[in-house]
Write a protein that holds these residues in place. Structure first.
Motif, PDB file in Angstrom:
ATOM      1  N   PHE A  66      39.649 -25.033  -4.624  1.00 18.15           N
ATOM      2  CA  PHE A  66      40.944 -24.428  -4.955  1.00 18.15           C
ATOM      3  C   PHE A  66      41.532 -23.681  -3.759  1.00 18.15           C
ATOM      4  O   PHE A  66      42.690 -23.884  -3.398  1.00 18.15           O
ATOM      5  CB  PHE A  66      40.784 -23.469  -6.142  1.00 18.15           C
ATOM      6  N   ALA A  67      40.747 -22.806  -3.143  1.00 19.48           N
ATOM      7  CA  ALA A  67      41.255 -21.963  -2.063  1.00 19.48           C
ATOM      8  C   ALA A  67      41.669 -22.791  -0.851  1.00 19.48           C
ATOM      9  O   ALA A  67      42.699 -22.520  -0.227  1.00 19.48           O
ATOM     10  CB  ALA A  67      40.210 -20.923  -1.665  1.00 19.48           C
ATOM     11  N   TRP A  68      40.872 -23.793  -0.508  1.00 19.74           N
ATOM     12  CA  TRP A  68      41.179 -24.607   0.665  1.00 19.74           C
ATOM     13  C   TRP A  68      42.499 -25.345   0.485  1.00 19.74           C
ATOM     14  O   TRP A  68      43.275 -25.503   1.428  1.00 19.74           O
ATOM     15  CB  TRP A  68      40.031 -25.573   0.952  1.00 19.74           C
ATOM     16  N   LYS A  69      42.774 -25.789  -0.747  1.00 18.12           N
ATOM     17  CA  LYS A  69      44.002 -26.530  -1.031  1.00 18.12           C
ATOM     18  C   LYS A  69      45.203 -25.624  -1.286  1.00 18.12           C
ATOM     19  O   LYS A  69      46.340 -26.025  -1.045  1.00 18.12           O
ATOM     20  CB  LYS A  69      43.799 -27.427  -2.252  1.00 18.12           C
ATOM     21  N   SER A  70      44.964 -24.386  -1.775  1.00 19.84           N
ATOM     22  CA  SER A  70      46.061 -23.566  -2.282  1.00 19.84           C
ATOM     23  C   SER A  70      46.452 -22.359  -1.439  1.00 19.84           C
ATOM     24  O   SER A  70      47.571 -21.876  -1.560  1.00 19.84           O
ATOM     25  CB  SER A  70      45.693 -23.047  -3.685  1.00 19.84           C
ATOM     26  N   HIS A  71      45.567 -21.863  -0.607  1.00 17.70           N
ATOM     27  CA  HIS A  71      45.850 -20.603   0.095  1.00 17.70           C
ATOM     28  C   HIS A  71      46.588 -20.774   1.417  1.00 17.70           C
ATOM     29  O   HIS A  71      46.871 -19.794   2.095  1.00 17.70           O
ATOM     30  CB  HIS A  71      44.560 -19.815   0.323  1.00 17.70           C
ATOM     31  N   GLY A  72      46.879 -21.996   1.795  1.00 17.74           N
ATOM     32  CA  GLY A  72      47.585 -22.213   3.053  1.00 17.74           C
ATOM     33  C   GLY A  72      46.640 -22.069   4.238  1.00 17.74           C
ATOM     34  O   GLY A  72      45.444 -21.840   4.094  1.00 17.74           O
ATOM     35  N   GLU A  73      47.220 -22.185   5.409  1.00 14.20           N
ATOM     36  CA  GLU A  73      46.431 -22.130   6.637  1.00 14.20           C
ATOM     37  C   GLU A  73      45.802 -20.742   6.792  1.00 14.20           C
ATOM     38  O   GLU A  73      46.478 -19.721   6.682  1.00 14.20           O
ATOM     39  CB  GLU A  73      47.326 -22.448   7.828  1.00 14.20           C
ATOM     40  N   GLN A  74      44.497 -20.725   7.057  1.00 10.08           N
ATOM     41  CA  GLN A  74      43.735 -19.481   7.181  1.00 10.08           C
ATOM     42  C   GLN A  74      43.172 -19.343   8.597  1.00 10.08           C
ATOM     43  O   GLN A  74      43.025 -20.332   9.316  1.00 10.08           O
ATOM     44  CB  GLN A  74      42.558 -19.487   6.191  1.00 10.08           C
ATOM     45  N   VAL A  75      42.863 -18.099   8.966  1.00  8.67           N
ATOM     46  CA  VAL A  75      42.220 -17.824  10.250  1.00  8.67           C
ATOM     47  C   VAL A  75      41.016 -16.921  10.022  1.00  8.67           C
ATOM     48  O   VAL A  75      40.953 -16.168   9.048  1.00  8.67           O
ATOM     49  CB  VAL A  75      43.184 -17.162  11.262  1.00  8.67           C
ATOM     50  N   VAL A  76      40.058 -17.023  10.938  1.00  9.40           N
ATOM     51  CA  VAL A  76      38.913 -16.128  10.991  1.00  9.40           C
ATOM     52  C   VAL A  76      39.236 -15.077  12.049  1.00  9.40           C
ATOM     53  O   VAL A  76      39.566 -15.429  13.184  1.00  9.40           O
ATOM     54  CB  VAL A  76      37.619 -16.884  11.375  1.00  9.40           C
ATOM     55  N   VAL A  77      39.169 -13.809  11.656  1.00  7.96           N
ATOM     56  CA  VAL A  77      39.430 -12.709  12.583  1.00  7.96           C
ATOM     57  C   VAL A  77      38.128 -11.941  12.737  1.00  7.96           C
ATOM     58  O   VAL A  77      37.552 -11.469  11.749  1.00  7.96           O
ATOM     59  CB  VAL A  77      40.553 -11.781  12.062  1.00  7.96           C
ATOM     60  N   ARG A  78      37.677 -11.822  13.986  1.00  3.09           N
ATOM     61  CA  ARG A  78      36.424 -11.122  14.292  1.00  3.09           C
ATOM     62  C   ARG A  78      36.712  -9.758  14.910  1.00  3.09           C
ATOM     63  O   ARG A  78      37.574  -9.646  15.778  1.00  3.09           O
ATOM     64  CB  ARG A  78      35.572 -11.931  15.264  1.00  3.09           C
TER      65      ARG A  78
END
Length: 141
Positions: A115-127
């Motif tokens: 669900f999240a991969w398809k619905s939340h839009g482009e994501q980033v990892v912030v370190r």
């Protein structure tokens, strides 16, 4: 009583929901919202957020943030950590799965990740590299 380095790192490595705070600019209070995070003792803290989110725009503009995690049982304990953003990279489904497995029961992970991969839009990892720590165990009340 302040926690030792080992105690605070162990506490932060547990799956608490954190409050992230990032400077929101002149005339505004910090943006403070709940967030899932990942941490292992001695390493950087990382979060996932939307590429085009207000949170990410503020993180990229200010270059630092803090996280606060706490509990009230069996004792009142908290750890706050603050530091600079040291890397931002595109999220992967593997990172989303790792974070989801930290917080969700095993039987919920696959459905949530899909669900999240398809619905939340482009994501980033912030370190973030932890620089400053504030911690305490206030005992039981």
């Amino acid at each position: 009583m302040a926690l030792s380095r080992e105690e605070r790192e162990q506490f932060l490595s547990e799956p608490h929901v954190a409050a992230i705070a990032v400077d929101a600019g002149e005339g505004r209070a910090p943006l403070t919202v709940p967030i899932w995070y990942q941490y292992a003792p001695g390493e950087d803290v990382w979060i996932l957020t939307g590429l085009h989110s207000r949170k990410n725009r503020l993180l990229q503009a200010t270059g630092r943030f803090s996280l606060l995690v706490d509990r009230v049982e069996p004792t009142i304990r908290y750890v706050s950590v603050e530091g600079p953003v040291v890397d931002t990279s595109p999220a992967t489904v593997e990172k989303l799965r790792e974070l989801s497995e930290r917080y969700l029961p095993p039987e919920k992970v696959d459905g949530y990740v899909d669900f999240a991969w398809k619905s939340h839009g482009e994501q980033v990892v912030v370190r973030m590299r932890p620089e400053r720590w504030v911690s305490s165990d206030l005992g039981s009340v």
